[in-house]
Design a protein around this motif. Structure first.
Motif, PDB file in Angstrom:
ATOM      1  N   SER A  39       0.809  -1.209   0.000  1.00 33.35           N
ATOM      2  CA  SER A  39       0.000   0.000   0.000  1.00 33.35           C
ATOM      3  C   SER A  39       0.850   1.270   0.000  1.00 33.35           C
TER       4      SER A  39
ATOM      5  N   ASP B 201       0.431   5.128   1.092  1.00 37.19           N
ATOM      6  CA  ASP B 201      -0.449   5.922   1.953  1.00 37.19           C
ATOM      7  C   ASP B 201       0.095   7.328   2.138  1.00 37.19           C
ATOM      8  N   ARG B 202      -0.814   8.245   2.426  1.00 40.04           N
ATOM      9  CA  ARG B 202      -0.446   9.580   2.905  1.00 40.04           C
ATOM     10  C   ARG B 202      -0.660   9.551   4.416  1.00 40.04           C
TER      11      ARG B 202
ATOM     12  N   ALA C  34      -3.753   7.860   8.548  1.00 41.23           N
ATOM     13  CA  ALA C  34      -3.220   7.335   7.293  1.00 41.23           C
ATOM     14  C   ALA C  34      -4.363   7.189   6.300  1.00 41.23           C
TER      15      ALA C  34
ATOM     16  N   PRO D  89      -5.150   5.737   2.470  1.00 42.78           N
ATOM     17  CA  PRO D  89      -4.608   4.978   1.339  1.00 42.78           C
ATOM     18  C   PRO D  89      -4.738   5.760   0.036  1.00 42.78           C
TER      19      PRO D  89
ATOM     20  N   GLN E 283      -3.518  15.151  -2.158  1.00 39.51           N
ATOM     21  CA  GLN E 283      -2.538  14.131  -1.769  1.00 39.51           C
ATOM     22  C   GLN E 283      -1.115  14.641  -1.819  1.00 39.51           C
TER      23      GLN E 283
END
Length: 85
Positions: A15, A17-18, A28, A30, A83
């Motif tokens: 994954s 993630d930010r 978090a 995704p 993002q």
């Protein structure tokens, strides 16, 4: 790093993630999944570059006789404005 309190993270589970940090807490979100054993991520402008390392072939004894899938891949993942800031 994405800003003062945010960064991108790739997890061995596949994954991207930010992660936003707020004091002692974090959240978090995704961005994209389904990477094959990702090892790193870097951001260039509004693109996250994710590399796959398939490290289990080096560290998992049960895979010692197997070969990794070649070529190793690097993926460009476009980030939207929310993002990438």
């Amino acid at each position: 790093m994405l800003g003062e309190n945010s960064f991108l993270l790739v997890e061995g589970s596949g994954s991207l993630d930010r992660v936003d940090v707020n004091g002692d807490a974090f959240a978090a979100a995704p961005i994209r999944g389904w990477f094959r054993e990702p090892t790193s991520v870097t951001r260039v402008g509004s693109t996250a570059w994710v590399s796959e390392g398939q490290l289990s072939f080096f560290f998992d004894g049960s895979r010692k006789s197997q070969s990794p899938t070649l070529p190793f891949r690097v993926y460009a993942v476009p980030l939207n404005k929310g993002q990438s800031q």
